[in-house]
Structure formats: structure tokens, C-alpha cells
Write a protein that holds these residues in place. Structure first.
Motif, short mmCIF file in Angstrom:
data_model
loop_
_atom_site.label_atom_id
_atom_site.label_comp_id
_atom_site.label_asym_id
_atom_site.label_seq_id
_atom_site.Cartn_x
_atom_site.Cartn_y
_atom_site.Cartn_z
N ALA A 32 46.41 42.49 32.01
CA ALA A 32 47.61 43.34 32.03
C ALA A 32 47.42 44.54 32.95
CB ALA A 32 47.93 43.82 30.61
N THR A 33 46.22 45.13 32.93
CA THR A 33 45.95 46.27 33.81
C THR A 33 45.94 45.85 35.26
OG1 THR A 33 44.72 47.37 32.04
CG2 THR A 33 44.34 48.15 34.29
N LEU A 34 45.29 44.73 35.57
CA LEU A 34 45.30 44.23 36.95
C LEU A 34 46.73 43.93 37.40
CD1 LEU A 34 42.18 41.91 37.01
CD2 LEU A 34 42.47 44.08 38.21
N PHE A 35 47.53 43.33 36.52
CA PHE A 35 48.92 43.05 36.84
C PHE A 35 49.67 44.33 37.16
CE2 PHE A 35 53.37 42.56 35.52
CZ PHE A 35 53.76 41.52 36.35
N TRP A 36 49.49 45.36 36.32
CA TRP A 36 50.17 46.64 36.56
C TRP A 36 49.73 47.25 37.89
CZ3 TRP A 36 48.40 51.66 37.11
CH2 TRP A 36 49.39 52.63 37.16
N LEU A 37 48.42 47.26 38.14
CA LEU A 37 47.91 47.83 39.39
C LEU A 37 48.48 47.10 40.60
CD1 LEU A 37 44.17 48.33 38.40
CD2 LEU A 37 45.81 50.16 38.91
N LEU A 38 48.42 45.77 40.57
CA LEU A 38 48.89 44.99 41.71
C LEU A 38 50.42 45.05 41.85
CD1 LEU A 38 46.48 41.97 41.38
CD2 LEU A 38 46.51 43.65 43.24
N SER A 39 51.14 45.15 40.76
CA SER A 39 52.60 45.25 40.81
C SER A 39 53.05 46.56 41.43
CB SER A 39 53.20 45.13 39.41
OG SER A 39 52.96 43.86 38.88
N ASN A 40 52.22 47.59 41.31
CA ASN A 40 52.57 48.90 41.85
C ASN A 40 51.93 49.18 43.21
OD1 ASN A 40 54.24 50.44 39.76
ND2 ASN A 40 52.67 49.43 38.57
N ALA A 41 51.16 48.24 43.70
CA ALA A 41 50.49 48.41 45.00
C ALA A 41 51.34 47.76 46.09
CB ALA A 41 49.11 47.77 44.94
N LYS A 42 50.96 48.04 47.33
CA LYS A 42 51.68 47.40 48.44
C LYS A 42 51.32 45.92 48.49
CE LYS A 42 48.16 49.14 51.60
NZ LYS A 42 47.88 50.06 52.66
N ASP A 43 52.15 45.14 49.18
CA ASP A 43 51.96 43.69 49.21
C ASP A 43 50.62 43.26 49.82
OD1 ASP A 43 54.40 43.29 48.03
OD2 ASP A 43 55.46 42.91 49.92
N SER A 44 50.08 44.06 50.71
CA SER A 44 48.83 43.68 51.37
C SER A 44 47.57 44.07 50.59
CB SER A 44 48.77 44.30 52.77
OG SER A 44 48.81 45.72 52.66
N THR A 45 47.73 44.75 49.45
CA THR A 45 46.56 45.13 48.64
C THR A 45 45.87 43.88 48.12
OG1 THR A 45 47.58 47.20 47.97
CG2 THR A 45 45.79 46.38 46.58
N ARG A 46 44.56 43.88 48.22
CA ARG A 46 43.75 42.75 47.76
C ARG A 46 42.89 43.18 46.59
NH1 ARG A 46 47.17 40.34 49.49
NH2 ARG A 46 47.32 39.40 51.52
N CYS A 47 42.70 42.27 45.65
CA CYS A 47 41.84 42.52 44.49
C CYS A 47 40.68 41.54 44.54
CB CYS A 47 42.63 42.33 43.21
SG CYS A 47 41.64 42.53 41.72
N VAL A 48 39.48 42.08 44.43
CA VAL A 48 38.28 41.26 44.34
C VAL A 48 37.73 41.46 42.93
CG1 VAL A 48 35.95 40.88 45.21
CG2 VAL A 48 37.79 41.54 46.79
N LEU A 49 37.68 40.39 42.18
CA LEU A 49 37.18 40.41 40.82
C LEU A 49 35.95 39.52 40.77
CD1 LEU A 49 37.41 40.96 37.74
CD2 LEU A 49 38.96 39.00 37.63
N VAL A 50 34.82 40.11 40.45
CA VAL A 50 33.57 39.37 40.40
C VAL A 50 32.98 39.54 39.02
CG1 VAL A 50 31.28 39.11 41.42
CG2 VAL A 50 33.19 39.87 42.84
N TYR A 51 32.65 38.43 38.39
CA TYR A 51 32.01 38.51 37.09
C TYR A 51 31.20 37.26 36.83
CZ TYR A 51 35.59 35.43 34.97
OH TYR A 51 36.40 34.39 34.66
N HIS A 52 30.26 37.38 35.94
CA HIS A 52 29.42 36.26 35.54
C HIS A 52 30.13 35.55 34.39
CE1 HIS A 52 25.80 33.99 34.68
NE2 HIS A 52 25.99 34.27 33.40
#
Length: 146
Positions: free
Chosen positions: A105-125
Motif C-alpha cells: 500500500a505504501t509503495l502504491f501510494w508513493l508511486l501513484s504520487n510520483a511522476k510517470d518516469s519514477t522507478r522503484c527498485v525493491l530488493v529482498y531475500h
């Protein structure tokens, strides 16, 4: 990630408990460091500030603020100006499956409020086949791959 992509770009380093100022070290123009907004996270946020000082970042290169998973911050809180962000980096933030929905939900909110070219890199084990965040992201329309 190629460090030339970070040069002169604002960057949000999201909910990471170590290696905070790394994006500034490779040339990001500003790094927003976050961890939980609850009082229990105050020492972690202070560690963020200390890490920046120890890595010789000027106060104009970073902002440290609280941001809790699943909670939409009030408009005037110290959340980064989303339209200025080029990258959201979330590294090794997934431990408790009970938090996956809040993280999504937080990632969705962040990306929904960011510009279209914003990229998210999520790295986890991936600690278990039952602990896969991509199943929480896809229904929100967030493209993800494993």
C-alpha cells in the motif's frame, strides 16, 4: 543499478536500516531517508542522520523523516516532494509477512504520487515461497518481476 543513472537525480531511499547515504555517494542530488514514523523508530531515524554526517554529506544533500508502512502521511509532513523523485529504493525491508500488505500500500501510494518516469527498485531475500511481495503488488497495478 548503474550509478550513472543516479547522478544529479533526487532519490528516495525507502525504509532501509543500513547503508543510508549510498545514493548521495554516487551522485544523487538529494536523498530522502525514511523509517517508521512511530516514536519507537526515533533512534533509527537518528542513526540515519548520524550516518549521513559520518559520510560527510551536507545537510542540503539529505532529508530524514518518518514514514510508516500502510499509513498515508498528512500533506504537510516531511515527506519528499514526490514529483521530484526519480528513484525509490527499498532494500531488504521484508521480514514479516503480516506487513506485506502495508508495504504494498505504501509503495502504491508513493508511486501513484510520483511522476510517470519514477522507478522503484525493491530488493529482498525471499525467505519462503509464502513470502512473495509480488502477489500483493500485481493487484494494485504495480508491475513486478521476481
Amino acid at each position: 543499478m548503474n550509478k550513472s543513472r543516479l547522478r544529479a537525480n533526487p532519490c528516495l531511499r525507502f525504509l532501509v536500516a543500513w547503508a543510508f547515504p549510498g545514493c548521495s555517494q554516487v551522485g544523487a542530488s538529494h536523498v530522502f531517508l525514511t523509517d517508521g514514523a512511530d516514536e519507537q523508530f526515533a533512534p533509527v531515524l537518528e542513526n540515519c542522520r548520524e550516518s549521513c554526517v559520518l559520510n560527510q554529506l551536507s545537510p542540503t544533500q539529505y532529508t530524514v523523516s518518518g514514514l510508516s508502512w500502510g499509513e498515508i502521511p498528512p500533506p504537510n509532513d516531511a515527506v519528499p516532494p514526490m514529483q521530484d523523485l526519480d528513484w525509490i529504493i527499498a532494500a531488504d525491508i521484508l521480514y514479516e509477512p503480516s506487513q506485506f500488505e502495508n508495504i504494498a500500500a505504501t509503495l502504491f501510494w508513493l508511486l501513484s504520487n510520483a511522476k510517470d518516469s519514477t522507478r522503484c527498485v525493491l530488493v529482498y531475500h525471499q525467505r519462503s515461497a509464502l513470502r512473495v511481495l509480488v502477489f500483493w503488488l500485481r493487484p494494485l497495478g504495480i508491475g513486478a518481476s521476481t
